[in-house]
Design an enzyme around this catalytic site. Structure first.
Site, PDB file in Angstrom:
ATOM      1  N   ARG A 140      -7.072  -5.423  -2.832  1.00 15.26           N
ATOM      2  CA  ARG A 140      -6.845  -3.985  -2.653  1.00 15.26           C
ATOM      3  C   ARG A 140      -7.507  -3.236  -3.791  1.00 15.26           C
ATOM      4  O   ARG A 140      -7.223  -3.519  -4.961  1.00 15.26           O
ATOM      5  CB  ARG A 140      -5.347  -3.668  -2.626  1.00 15.26           C
ATOM      6  CG  ARG A 140      -5.058  -2.186  -2.529  1.00 15.26           C
ATOM      7  CD  ARG A 140      -3.586  -1.844  -2.576  1.00 15.26           C
ATOM      8  NE  ARG A 140      -3.406  -0.395  -2.585  1.00 15.26           N
ATOM      9  CZ  ARG A 140      -2.642   0.245  -3.463  1.00 15.26           C
ATOM     10  NH1 ARG A 140      -1.956  -0.425  -4.377  1.00 15.26           N
ATOM     11  NH2 ARG A 140      -2.558   1.555  -3.425  1.00 15.26           N
ATOM     12  N   HIS A 194      -6.600   7.160  -5.163  1.00 22.09           N
ATOM     13  CA  HIS A 194      -5.730   6.630  -6.225  1.00 22.09           C
ATOM     14  C   HIS A 194      -5.878   7.522  -7.460  1.00 22.09           C
ATOM     15  O   HIS A 194      -6.316   7.102  -8.527  1.00 22.09           O
ATOM     16  CB  HIS A 194      -6.101   5.173  -6.545  1.00 22.09           C
ATOM     17  CG  HIS A 194      -4.993   4.387  -7.204  1.00 22.09           C
ATOM     18  ND1 HIS A 194      -4.479   3.212  -6.696  1.00 22.09           N
ATOM     19  CD2 HIS A 194      -4.312   4.631  -8.353  1.00 22.09           C
ATOM     20  CE1 HIS A 194      -3.523   2.752  -7.509  1.00 22.09           C
ATOM     21  NE2 HIS A 194      -3.405   3.583  -8.512  1.00 22.09           N
ATOM     22  N   GLU A 229       0.801   6.565  -3.815  1.00 21.91           N
ATOM     23  CA  GLU A 229       1.916   7.179  -4.534  1.00 21.91           C
ATOM     24  C   GLU A 229       1.829   8.702  -4.668  1.00 21.91           C
ATOM     25  O   GLU A 229       1.655   9.257  -5.768  1.00 21.91           O
ATOM     26  CB  GLU A 229       2.081   6.521  -5.907  1.00 21.91           C
ATOM     27  CG  GLU A 229       2.359   5.042  -5.789  1.00 21.91           C
ATOM     28  CD  GLU A 229       2.690   4.395  -7.112  1.00 21.91           C
ATOM     29  OE1 GLU A 229       2.498   5.014  -8.165  1.00 21.91           O
ATOM     30  OE2 GLU A 229       3.173   3.250  -7.098  1.00 21.91           O
ATOM     31  N   ASN A 252       4.981  -0.103  -3.304  1.00 19.93           N
ATOM     32  CA  ASN A 252       4.722  -0.462  -4.703  1.00 19.93           C
ATOM     33  C   ASN A 252       6.075  -0.606  -5.377  1.00 19.93           C
ATOM     34  O   ASN A 252       6.795   0.385  -5.527  1.00 19.93           O
ATOM     35  CB  ASN A 252       3.888   0.625  -5.399  1.00 19.93           C
ATOM     36  CG  ASN A 252       2.488   0.743  -4.841  1.00 19.93           C
ATOM     37  OD1 ASN A 252       2.083  -0.055  -4.004  1.00 19.93           O
ATOM     38  ND2 ASN A 252       1.739   1.743  -5.287  1.00 19.93           N
ATOM     39  N   TYR A 307       8.357  -2.093  -8.616  1.00 16.62           N
ATOM     40  CA  TYR A 307       8.339  -2.577 -10.002  1.00 16.62           C
ATOM     41  C   TYR A 307       9.730  -2.820 -10.576  1.00 16.62           C
ATOM     42  O   TYR A 307       9.926  -3.723 -11.371  1.00 16.62           O
ATOM     43  CB  TYR A 307       7.574  -1.601 -10.896  1.00 16.62           C
ATOM     44  CG  TYR A 307       6.089  -1.648 -10.650  1.00 16.62           C
ATOM     45  CD1 TYR A 307       5.509  -0.858  -9.659  1.00 16.62           C
ATOM     46  CD2 TYR A 307       5.266  -2.507 -11.370  1.00 16.62           C
ATOM     47  CE1 TYR A 307       4.140  -0.906  -9.406  1.00 16.62           C
ATOM     48  CE2 TYR A 307       3.909  -2.567 -11.129  1.00 16.62           C
ATOM     49  CZ  TYR A 307       3.348  -1.764 -10.136  1.00 16.62           C
ATOM     50  OH  TYR A 307       2.001  -1.817  -9.885  1.00 16.62           O
ATOM     51  N   GLU A 321       1.758  -3.237  -4.358  1.00 19.40           N
ATOM     52  CA  GLU A 321       1.749  -3.474  -5.818  1.00 19.40           C
ATOM     53  C   GLU A 321       3.067  -4.094  -6.249  1.00 19.40           C
ATOM     54  O   GLU A 321       4.125  -3.635  -5.826  1.00 19.40           O
ATOM     55  CB  GLU A 321       1.552  -2.165  -6.620  1.00 19.40           C
ATOM     56  CG  GLU A 321       0.195  -1.546  -6.534  1.00 19.40           C
ATOM     57  CD  GLU A 321       0.093  -0.270  -7.357  1.00 19.40           C
ATOM     58  OE1 GLU A 321       0.860  -0.113  -8.350  1.00 19.40           O
ATOM     59  OE2 GLU A 321      -0.719   0.592  -7.001  1.00 19.40           O
TER      60      GLU A 321
HETATM   61  C1  LIG Z   1       7.094   2.985 -11.151  1.00 20.00           C
HETATM   62  O1  LIG Z   1       5.811   2.409 -11.158  1.00 20.00           O
HETATM   63  C2  LIG Z   1       4.946   2.885 -10.145  1.00 20.00           C
HETATM   64  O2  LIG Z   1       5.372   2.463  -8.898  1.00 20.00           O
HETATM   65  C3  LIG Z   1       3.577   2.384 -10.411  1.00 20.00           C
HETATM   66  C4  LIG Z   1       3.179   1.415 -11.304  1.00 20.00           C
HETATM   67  N1  LIG Z   1       1.831   1.388 -11.218  1.00 20.00           N
HETATM   68  C5  LIG Z   1       1.413   2.308 -10.309  1.00 20.00           C
HETATM   69  N2  LIG Z   1       2.491   2.888  -9.796  1.00 20.00           N
HETATM   70  C6  LIG Z   1      -0.001   2.684 -10.023  1.00 20.00           C
HETATM   71  O3  LIG Z   1      -0.262   2.604  -8.624  1.00 20.00           O
HETATM   72  C7  LIG Z   1      -0.976   1.842 -10.817  1.00 20.00           C
HETATM   73  O4  LIG Z   1      -2.197   2.558 -10.896  1.00 20.00           O
HETATM   74  C8  LIG Z   1      -0.375   1.502 -12.197  1.00 20.00           C
HETATM   75  O5  LIG Z   1      -1.334   0.866 -13.018  1.00 20.00           O
HETATM   76  C9  LIG Z   1       0.845   0.596 -11.975  1.00 20.00           C
HETATM   77  C10 LIG Z   1       1.450   0.049 -13.262  1.00 20.00           C
HETATM   78  O6  LIG Z   1       2.031   1.092 -13.992  1.00 20.00           O
END
Ligand SMILES: CO[C@H](O)c1c[n+]2c([nH]1)[C@H](O)[C@@H](O)[C@H](O)[C@H]2CO
Length: 447
Positions: A78, A122, A167, A292, A294, A352
């Site tokens: 991706r 992005h 996002e 995505n 985390y 992600e």
């Molecule tokens: C709460 O984190 C977000 O979902 C998020 C985390 N991240 C992201 N979105 C972005 O899509 C990426 O470009 C970042 O590099 C990556 C890591 O920070």
């Protein structure tokens, strides 16, 4: 969760990056500057004054990186397209050299049987469009659909999965409410309108794709369970507000054709009465949802925190990543099952998932990163548990293939399976790369 399950045949194992974070050379071959090029070159905006001028040098090293992907056994990659490489002014004249770079990248991927998943946006809006008002301009949805159509016509014979926007929440909130991302605005009235225009842009691109596309298109959302820090009514209500602010603000219009009622309470007079015809248009038939994931939010009621009155706090003694995000794999299962029970169980890709840790220095040509190995195993296992419970999960993309430009954090936060040495941009495998290669080879068995 019973252990030892394998993922369904055809499950996609990928890795993810984005243009401004890995490519470097943002103005090469006639490309126009983006708002992140401008933002990063504005003193004080990015840690250490870092910029994406070099990043990982992927613009010139992409064949080397595709070879790394093939070595891992990835079935998909991706990446995002820098709008300003293709349309230097954001609209009108196509920069053929910029488009050719992405044609070469896609062909290199296909030569290695790696399926491209292409993100159209992005965060790197052409600066020329920001000068016309950016995402605040109601015409932004048309600008985006016109840009998308150029890419669909050029690449849809080879690209089978498209992501419209990565996002929208981050673009609207970090870029237009909190001001810590490009374009650095801090205006609630702007932020809510930017979000609406981003969702309209997604809908316009989906409609455009529906007329000429042959494969699948979706959107990638950052989704995060919100849990109250205590069982007090105040903390439970705060968690509900933050849930609407982060998750419902997007999921509800996209899947239910309405914004959460809480949004008007959260934003007060800044929240307009959006036309129902536009909200109906946002509820567009996308083919999949990108998630995505985390971490989760651990939430306490705090009237001082605007606009939600809900503070995301650290849970005492919780394991956290270098970003301060709690390691909470069960939250991934929770999010995936919520999509099943509350949003119609749409086809989902985890677009992600990954973690930054303070990696140790390389030894013998490798980086030992045991915490990232554990993070990946736990979260892929959590994804498998959701599949076992009926979630329609189609694939998983690690964030990220390479250590890269982590936006306002610069290069200090490393998410990669491969370490990128800032002195010569050489790539060095981490133990997590080897771990992910084994997970792919075993199709996730045993997690
Ligand atoms: C709460 O984190 C977000 O979902 C998020 C985390 N991240 C992201 N979105 C972005 O899509 C990426 O470009 C970042 O590099 C990556 C890591 O920070």
């Amino acid at each position: 969760m019973s252990r030892g399950h394998a993922f369904p045949s055809g499950f996609i194992w990928g890795a993810a990056t984005s243009a401004y974070q890995v490519e470097g050379y943002p103005l090469a071959d006639g490309a126009g500057p983006s708002i992140w090029h401008r933002f990063a070159h504005t003193p004080g905006r990015v840690a250490g004054g870092a910029t994406g001028d070099l990043a990982c040098g992927h613009y010139h090293r992409f064949r080397e990186d595709v070879a790394l992907m093939a070595e891992l056994g990835l079935s998909a990659y991706r990446f995002s397209i820098a709008w300003g490489r293709v349309l230097p002014d954001g609209r009108g004249r196509v920069n053929r050299k910029g488009l050719d770079f992405y044609l070469r990248l896609v062909d290199a991927l296909l030569e290695h049987d790696i399926q491209p998943m292409v993100t159209l946006y992005h965060w790197d809006l052409p600066a020329a469009l920001q000068e016309r008002g950016g995402w605040l301009d109601p015409d932004s949805a048309v600008w985006f659909a016109d840009y998308a159509q150029i890419l669909f016509r050029a690449l849809d014979d080879r690209v089978q999965a498209w992501v419209t926007i990565n996002e929208p929440w981050v673009v609207a909130v970090l870029g237009h409410l909190e001001g810590v991302h490009a374009p650095g605005h801090r205006d609630a009235r702007e932020a809510v309108r930017v979000m609406h225009h981003l969702l309209l842009a997604h809908a316009e691109a989906c409609a455009t794709y529906g007329a000429l596309g042959r494969h699948q298109i979706g959107i990638a959302l950052n989704l995060e369970p919100q849990h109250p820090a205590s069982d007090s009514e105040a903390d439970r209500a705060a968690a509900d507000r933050r849930d609407a602010f982060i998750n419902g603000w997007l999921l509800d219009p996209l899947f239910h054709g309405r914004y959460p009622e809480a949004m008007a309470d959260i934003f007060g007079s800044a929240w307009p009465d959006f036309p129902s015809t536009e909200i109906d248009r946002i509820r567009c038939p996308a083919d999949f949802l990108g998630v995505n994931y985390y971490s989760r939010g651990w939430v306490r009621d705090d009237p001082a925190v605007q606009p939600t009155g809900a503070a995301r706090i650290e849970r005492p003694n919780a394991p956290v990543t270098a970003m301060g995000w709690e390691v909470y794999p069960r939250g991934l299962t929770e999010i995936l099952l919520r999509l099943k029970t509350q949003y119609g169980n749409p086809p989902v890709y985890i677009t992600e998932n990954g973690a930054a840790f303070e990696d140790s220095a390389p030894t013998a040509g490798r980086v030992e990163d045991p915490r990232r190995v554990a993070y990946l195993r736990e979260h892929i296992g959590a994804a498998g548990a959701a599949i076992q419970a009926g979630a329609d999960l189609r694939g998983y993309f690690v964030w990220s293939l390479l250590d890269n430009f982590e936006w306002a954090e610069g290069y200090a936060k490393r998410f990669g399976l491969f370490r990128v040495d800032p002195s010569d941009q050489s790539r060095l495998p981490k133990a997590s790369a080897e771990c992910y290669k084994d997970i792919i080879a075993s199709h996730g068995a045993g997690l």
